[in-house]
Structure formats: structure tokens, C-alpha cells
Design a protein around this motif. Structure first.
Motif, PDB file in Angstrom:
ATOM      1  N   HIS A 211       9.072   3.220   9.315  1.00  0.00           N
ATOM      2  CA  HIS A 211       8.217   3.550  10.729  1.00  0.00           C
ATOM      3  C   HIS A 211       7.098   2.703  10.919  1.00  0.00           C
ATOM      4  CE1 HIS A 211      10.728   7.378  10.459  1.00  0.00           C
ATOM      5  NE2 HIS A 211      10.295   7.348  11.650  1.00  0.00           N
ATOM      6  N   LEU A 212       6.768   1.990   9.695  1.00  0.00           N
ATOM      7  CA  LEU A 212       5.403   1.074   9.613  1.00  0.00           C
ATOM      8  C   LEU A 212       6.187  -0.021  10.821  1.00  0.00           C
ATOM      9  CD1 LEU A 212       2.815  -0.556   9.522  1.00  0.00           C
ATOM     10  CD2 LEU A 212       3.904  -1.332   7.239  1.00  0.00           C
TER      11      LEU A 212
ATOM     12  N   ALA B 298       8.797   6.315   0.565  1.00  0.00           N
ATOM     13  CA  ALA B 298       8.329   5.056   0.849  1.00  0.00           C
ATOM     14  C   ALA B 298       9.305   4.391   1.936  1.00  0.00           C
ATOM     15  CB  ALA B 298       8.224   4.320  -0.472  1.00  0.00           C
ATOM     16  N   ALA B 299      10.615   4.501   1.791  1.00  0.00           N
ATOM     17  CA  ALA B 299      11.476   3.715   2.645  1.00  0.00           C
ATOM     18  C   ALA B 299      11.285   4.275   4.110  1.00  0.00           C
ATOM     19  CB  ALA B 299      12.916   4.034   2.254  1.00  0.00           C
TER      20      ALA B 299
ATOM     21  N   ALA C   8       3.782   9.112   6.307  1.00  0.00           N
ATOM     22  CA  ALA C   8       2.632   8.445   5.183  1.00  0.00           C
ATOM     23  C   ALA C   8       2.208   9.695   4.636  1.00  0.00           C
ATOM     24  CB  ALA C   8       1.641   7.805   5.889  1.00  0.00           C
ATOM     25  N   VAL C   9       2.052  10.999   5.293  1.00  0.00           N
ATOM     26  CA  VAL C   9       1.579  12.084   4.622  1.00  0.00           C
ATOM     27  C   VAL C   9       2.687  12.433   3.606  1.00  0.00           C
ATOM     28  CG1 VAL C   9       1.405  14.408   4.740  1.00  0.00           C
ATOM     29  CG2 VAL C   9      -0.049  12.618   6.450  1.00  0.00           C
TER      30      VAL C   9
ATOM     31  N   ALA D  75       5.221   6.410  18.012  1.00  0.00           N
ATOM     32  CA  ALA D  75       5.646   5.659  16.832  1.00  0.00           C
ATOM     33  C   ALA D  75       4.652   5.745  15.969  1.00  0.00           C
ATOM     34  CB  ALA D  75       5.803   4.388  17.120  1.00  0.00           C
ATOM     35  N   ALA D  76       3.395   5.693  16.287  1.00  0.00           N
ATOM     36  CA  ALA D  76       2.180   5.970  15.334  1.00  0.00           C
ATOM     37  C   ALA D  76       2.156   7.327  14.691  1.00  0.00           C
ATOM     38  CB  ALA D  76       0.893   5.607  15.951  1.00  0.00           C
ATOM     39  N   LYS D  77       2.386   8.119  15.462  1.00  0.00           N
ATOM     40  CA  LYS D  77       2.298   9.703  15.171  1.00  0.00           C
ATOM     41  C   LYS D  77       3.537   9.966  14.027  1.00  0.00           C
ATOM     42  CE  LYS D  77       2.880  14.574  16.361  1.00  0.00           C
ATOM     43  NZ  LYS D  77       3.566  15.361  17.312  1.00  0.00           N
ATOM     44  N   LYS D  78       4.532   9.358  14.265  1.00  0.00           N
ATOM     45  CA  LYS D  78       5.672   9.786  13.480  1.00  0.00           C
ATOM     46  C   LYS D  78       5.428   8.787  11.929  1.00  0.00           C
ATOM     47  CE  LYS D  78       9.644  11.191  11.939  1.00  0.00           C
ATOM     48  NZ  LYS D  78       9.672  12.501  11.393  1.00  0.00           N
ATOM     49  N   PHE D  79       4.809   7.584  12.034  1.00  0.00           N
ATOM     50  CA  PHE D  79       4.373   6.715  10.850  1.00  0.00           C
ATOM     51  C   PHE D  79       3.501   7.779  10.124  1.00  0.00           C
ATOM     52  CE2 PHE D  79       1.233   4.072   9.280  1.00  0.00           C
ATOM     53  CZ  PHE D  79       2.052   3.645   8.125  1.00  0.00           C
TER      54      PHE D  79
END
Length: 116
Positions: free
Chosen positions: A70-71, A64-65, A45-46, A37-41
């Protein structure tokens, strides 16, 4: 029509967390664990950063959506409620950003200081 809120999105994610990964992208992310989940976030973000330097507003909105979604998946994966994050933001907004950052620097410096 009522406005769609981050609370609404968090509720959708919590509901999908209880569904089947075969039919829910959210559930498949959660089943893969917090690192996934963090990797996808991070990837999203990038993509938002890249979109922000471009000129197309709609691309920024779409990315942004993705970042917000993902956040909230990351938060769900770690058992952190959106209200906890909002509470932290409320606490921080009680002072200026410069004051808040200076207080964090002082706290970080004191953690590494030897006891007297």
C-alpha cells in the motif's frame, strides 16, 4: 529463484496501473485517487502496529507485506518513484539518526524565524 524486491513490487504496481479496474484491485485504488490510497495505507499501518504487539510472527509478516504494497500504491498515486524515496534514505543514512533529526529540527525552527 531470485529474491523478490521492492523494485519488483513497484514494477507490478506500475503495470497494474495500466490495467482495468474491473480486474485489478491496484487500479481501482489508483482510480479512486491519492486520498483513498493514503487511507488504505493508514489502515494497513495500524494493522501492522497491532500485529507488532502480538506474539504471532506470521501475522507481522503478512501485515508488513500489506503495508509495503500500500505504501508503493500511495507513491504511484502521487507520481513518486521508489528510487526517490531510496535516494532520500541514502542521504539520511550518511549521518546518524540523532544528527539527522537535530538537523531537521534546526531547519524547521529557521523556517518560522523572522528574517534579520
Amino acid at each position: 529463484m531470485a529474491a523478490f524486491t521492492l523494485d519488483d513490487l513497484a514494477a507490478v504496481i506500475a503495470q497494474r496501473a495500466r490495467s482495468d479496474a474491473a480486474v485489478s484491485y491496484t487500479k481501482s485504488l489508483l482510480d479512486a485517487g491519492p486520498p483513498r490510497a493514503a487511507k488504505k495505507f493508514g489502515e494497513e499501518a495500524v494493522e501492522l502496529v497491532i500485529a507488532a504487539v502480538e506474539t504471532e510472527r506470521r501475522h507481522v509478516v503478512a501485515e508488513a507485506a500489506d503495508v509495503l504494497y500500500h505504501l508503493l500504491v500511495v507513491l504511484q498515486s502521487r507520481g513518486v518513484a521508489l528510487d526517490e524515496v531510496l535516494g532520500e534514505l541514502a542521504r539520511r543514512s550518511a549521518q546518524s539518526g540523532h544528527e539527522e533529526k537535530a538537523a531537521r529540527r534546526r531547519a524547521d525552527a529557521s523556517v518560522g524565524s523572522p528574517a534579520t
